[in-house]
Design a protein around this motif. Sequence first.
Motif, mmCIF file in Angstrom:
data_model
loop_
_atom_site.group_PDB
_atom_site.id
_atom_site.type_symbol
_atom_site.label_atom_id
_atom_site.label_comp_id
_atom_site.label_asym_id
_atom_site.label_seq_id
_atom_site.Cartn_x
_atom_site.Cartn_y
_atom_site.Cartn_z
ATOM 1 N N SER A 145 0.857 -1.190 0.000
ATOM 2 C CA SER A 145 0.000 0.000 0.000
ATOM 3 C C SER A 145 0.889 1.234 0.000
ATOM 4 C CB SER A 145 -0.905 0.017 1.238
ATOM 5 O OG SER A 145 -0.124 0.180 2.419
ATOM 6 N N SER A 146 0.277 2.394 -0.120
ATOM 7 C CA SER A 146 1.043 3.635 -0.160
ATOM 8 C C SER A 146 1.785 3.883 1.144
ATOM 9 C CB SER A 146 0.116 4.817 -0.463
ATOM 10 O OG SER A 146 -0.908 4.903 0.528
ATOM 11 N N THR A 147 1.279 3.319 2.243
ATOM 12 C CA THR A 147 1.928 3.518 3.540
ATOM 13 C C THR A 147 2.746 2.315 3.985
ATOM 14 O OG1 THR A 147 -0.076 2.761 4.677
ATOM 15 C CG2 THR A 147 0.148 5.135 4.305
ATOM 16 N N ALA A 148 2.629 1.208 3.242
ATOM 17 C CA ALA A 148 3.358 -0.012 3.620
ATOM 18 C C ALA A 148 3.807 -0.728 2.345
ATOM 19 C CB ALA A 148 2.481 -0.920 4.483
ATOM 20 N N ARG A 149 4.877 -0.214 1.737
ATOM 21 C CA ARG A 149 5.410 -0.853 0.537
ATOM 22 C C ARG A 149 5.989 -2.225 0.879
ATOM 23 N NH1 ARG A 149 5.723 2.610 -3.747
ATOM 24 N NH2 ARG A 149 6.968 1.049 -4.849
ATOM 25 N N VAL A 150 6.005 -3.090 -0.099
ATOM 26 C CA VAL A 150 6.565 -4.429 0.065
ATOM 27 C C VAL A 150 7.817 -4.533 -0.800
ATOM 28 C CG1 VAL A 150 6.212 -6.892 -0.335
ATOM 29 C CG2 VAL A 150 4.333 -5.493 0.550
ATOM 30 N N ASN A 151 8.900 -5.029 -0.211
ATOM 31 C CA ASN A 151 10.116 -5.293 -0.981
ATOM 32 C C ASN A 151 10.361 -6.790 -0.952
ATOM 33 O OD1 ASN A 151 12.797 -5.614 -1.940
ATOM 34 N ND2 ASN A 151 13.251 -3.495 -1.380
ATOM 35 N N VAL A 152 10.294 -7.433 -2.116
ATOM 36 C CA VAL A 152 10.416 -8.890 -2.152
ATOM 37 C C VAL A 152 11.838 -9.336 -1.840
ATOM 38 C CG1 VAL A 152 8.497 -9.105 -3.773
ATOM 39 C CG2 VAL A 152 10.842 -8.952 -4.647
ATOM 40 N N ASP A 153 12.811 -8.425 -1.840
ATOM 41 C CA ASP A 153 14.173 -8.791 -1.445
ATOM 42 C C ASP A 153 14.231 -9.242 0.005
ATOM 43 O OD1 ASP A 153 15.084 -8.127 -3.941
ATOM 44 O OD2 ASP A 153 15.930 -6.198 -3.364
ATOM 45 N N THR A 154 13.362 -8.697 0.841
ATOM 46 C CA THR A 154 13.382 -9.017 2.270
ATOM 47 C C THR A 154 12.118 -9.740 2.728
ATOM 48 O OG1 THR A 154 12.517 -6.793 2.724
ATOM 49 C CG2 THR A 154 14.910 -7.088 2.815
ATOM 50 N N HIS A 155 11.228 -10.026 1.812
ATOM 51 C CA HIS A 155 9.996 -10.740 2.148
ATOM 52 C C HIS A 155 10.297 -12.227 2.147
ATOM 53 C CE1 HIS A 155 5.667 -11.297 2.507
ATOM 54 N NE2 HIS A 155 5.767 -12.253 1.591
ATOM 55 N N ARG A 156 10.620 -12.786 3.323
ATOM 56 C CA ARG A 156 11.125 -14.153 3.404
ATOM 57 C C ARG A 156 10.113 -15.154 3.946
ATOM 58 N NH1 ARG A 156 16.303 -15.493 3.335
ATOM 59 N NH2 ARG A 156 16.171 -16.800 5.204
ATOM 60 N N ALA A 157 8.881 -14.737 4.162
ATOM 61 C CA ALA A 157 7.882 -15.688 4.649
ATOM 62 C C ALA A 157 7.650 -16.776 3.611
ATOM 63 C CB ALA A 157 6.580 -14.956 4.968
ATOM 64 N N VAL A 158 7.525 -18.013 4.092
ATOM 65 C CA VAL A 158 7.342 -19.151 3.194
ATOM 66 C C VAL A 158 5.923 -19.162 2.650
ATOM 67 C CG1 VAL A 158 7.313 -21.669 3.051
ATOM 68 C CG2 VAL A 158 9.081 -20.506 4.400
ATOM 69 N N GLY A 159 5.793 -19.415 1.334
ATOM 70 C CA GLY A 159 4.474 -19.511 0.733
ATOM 71 C C GLY A 159 4.411 -18.823 -0.614
ATOM 72 N N ALA A 160 3.181 -18.689 -1.117
ATOM 73 C CA ALA A 160 2.959 -18.071 -2.415
ATOM 74 C C ALA A 160 1.964 -16.929 -2.280
ATOM 75 C CB ALA A 160 2.437 -19.108 -3.408
ATOM 76 N N TRP A 161 2.265 -15.822 -2.963
ATOM 77 C CA TRP A 161 1.421 -14.631 -2.897
ATOM 78 C C TRP A 161 1.058 -14.185 -4.311
ATOM 79 C CZ3 TRP A 161 5.198 -15.734 0.460
ATOM 80 C CH2 TRP A 161 4.923 -15.627 1.838
ATOM 81 N N THR A 162 -0.187 -13.822 -4.472
ATOM 82 C CA THR A 162 -0.626 -13.251 -5.741
ATOM 83 C C THR A 162 -0.368 -11.749 -5.721
ATOM 84 O OG1 THR A 162 -2.357 -14.914 -5.957
ATOM 85 C CG2 THR A 162 -2.564 -12.943 -7.310
#
Length: 629
Positions: A145-162
Amino acid sequence: MPKTAVYQLETPTLANSPDMPYWLAVLAADIEEALAGLEAKGGFAKGVLANGTDINTIRTPGVYIVPTTAAAGTMLNWPASSPARAGALIVGKDAAASLTTHDVIAYTSTGTPTERYSRATASTTNTAWGPWSSSEWLKGLLNGSSTARVNVDTHRAVGAWTITSRTYVDGLPGTGPGLLENLVTPATGWAPQRFTERVSAGEVRVWVRFGTSTSGWAGIAWSQLGAPPSNPSTATSDVQVSDHAARVEVARARRGGGIGTGGKPVVMVRFDHGLSKFSSIVLPILRTYSLPATLNVNVDNMGLAPNGAGSITWAQVQDWNQYDGIEIANHGATHTDANTRASIYHEVVEGRRLLEAAMPRVAVETFHIHGSGNLIATDLPGDTGLNIGRTPSSFTESYAGKLVMAEHAVSDGKCGGFFVPLSGHPVVGQSHMSIDRDAAADTIAQVETAKALGRGVTIYLHPDLLDTTNTAEGYPYMTTAAFTEVCAYLAAERAAGRIMVMTAAGGAFADRSHDRRENLLAGSGLATTGTGTHTLLLHSRFGWAMGAAHELVVRAKASAATTLTLRVERSGDPASWLAERVHNVPGDNVERDYRLNITLPRDPSITQVTVKITGQSLTVVGPPVLAAI
C-alpha cells in the motif's frame, strides 16, 4: 466447543453415576473442574471484536470473533485481509511470562477449506509480533500500500502470494503481475525465490533466484527460465537455422542445378502486392511478351483494396503461378514492422507457410523484405533486427534474419549494389532497384548497365502506383505505357540473345560461367520433329523439378502465316491443370523463339503432365526446351 454443549454431555449426575467406569468418572470430573475454572475467569469465549480493533493488542487468552467480511476489512493487522475474510482469533498466553500466540481460522466459503494463520511474540510490546504464517501454500495478495510498501528482497515468509498490482511492490523482475513463491530453510538461510509473471493470456515468464543469507535476496539478480540467450546469434529456437542449407539445395535441385546463362546477364522482374492492378494491367502485358516475374504477397492482406478487397481469390493467384510462370514470394504476413518474437515469427515464418497452405501447388522459396521491415525483437535483449537487410549480418545475427534464412532459400534486402554476380549461388540479401518513378528510358538504361557488367539486376515496382501521382511531393509514377515499353524492350533483348529474364528464385541460381540448362524434354521424340506430344512422369522422374518456374521454348519459322500451340496439361485430366499459349507465326521464314511459361506444381498428386506442340506448315528448328527460369 460452546459451553452449553459441554454441560449437556458432562453433567454432575453423569459423573456421579454408579454405572460409569471409574476412569470415565475421573475424566468427567476433571473436565467439569476445568470448565468451572474458565467460568470463574469469565469464560474462554470472548465475544465479537469491535470494528477497527488492532489485533496486535489482543493478549488475553480466549476466542474472539470477527463476524463478517465488512468487519474484517476494518481490522488492523488481521491476516485474512486480502480479500477480507470473517473468522475467529484464538489467543494463548503464558500467565507467568509474556509469550503470546495468535491463531486465526478464516472462513472462505461453504465449498472451500478455511484459511489458517499463526504467529507469536515473546515481547510485552504489541508491535513486536512475528510475521503471520500459514500451513496453506497460497497466502493471498501481496500488493502493499502507499503507507506499507513491500520489498520482495526481504519478504522471506514461506508460501505463495498473488501480486495483481506492482505499484507498491519493489524488487520484482519483468513488468507484469504474477505469483511470488518463497521457500526458506531456517537452519541454513538457503532460500529459492520464484516469480511467475503474466505477460499476456498466451505468454508467461518464469523468473528465479537463490539466496543463502538470512537477510534476504538483496543484490541477487533474477534469471528468466527458458529465456533466449543474450546473444541474438543463438536466439532462434522457433526453427532450425541449419534448414537454410537444405532449402537452398532443394531450390537448386528444382532447377537442375545452376542455370547456365552462357555469359548473358539476367533481369529479374518483381512486383510488390497490388494484386488488383497486377491482374488487370500488369499480367496481360507480361503474357503478351511471355515474361516471367515474381509477385510478392502478404498473406494477411488479401482483403485490402489494392489487393482487390476480397475479389481476388487464392485460386487465381495460384493459377498465375502455375500457368504464367509467376513466382509467389513471401513479403511478410502483414507488411508491418513487427517488434516481438511472436509477431516477427508470424511475419516471416507463418507468412510463408500460410501462403503454401492457401496454394497447395505453389512452392514459396523467396523472402523479399518490405520497406518497413526493421523487425527488431524488443523482447529479446540485444537484438538489432533485420534492418531491411542492409548487411549480411542482418540475416546471420538478428532474430528475424535467422528466421528468414531458416525458412527460405532466397532472401532479398539491401546488401551491396544493384548488380549482382551470377555465380549459381543465391546472394544473401541481394539488392533490388525500384522503377516506380522511372520513365521507360531510365529502366532500360539500368538494364544496359547490367548487360555491360554481365551481371544480374532485379527491377521492381508497385502495381497500385501505376498511372498515379505522388500528390504530396508532386512527382508522377510509372505509366502503363512506359511499363509496356520496358517489357517490349526486355522481350526484344531476350530474343536477340543478349539477356535472360527469370524469376527472383531462378535468377538466384543463374550461373554465367556455363551455358548448361537442365532440359526436361531431352531425349523425347519431340527432339526430332519438334511437333507432337510427350508425357513427363513428374513425380517418378522429375520430382526434384516440381515447384520451380519453367519455360517451354520452341524455335520455329514458317513460309506462310500460321499458328503454333504450346500446351502442357495434366495427363488424362486436363480440366484440373492446363497451361496453353497460341502464338501467331509470321510467314517470313525468320526463326523465332516461342514460349509458354509455367510452374511445375508442387502438389505430388499431379504425377504426370503431357507436353503438346502443334502447328501447321511450320518448321521447328532444333529440339524444344523445357527448362527452369
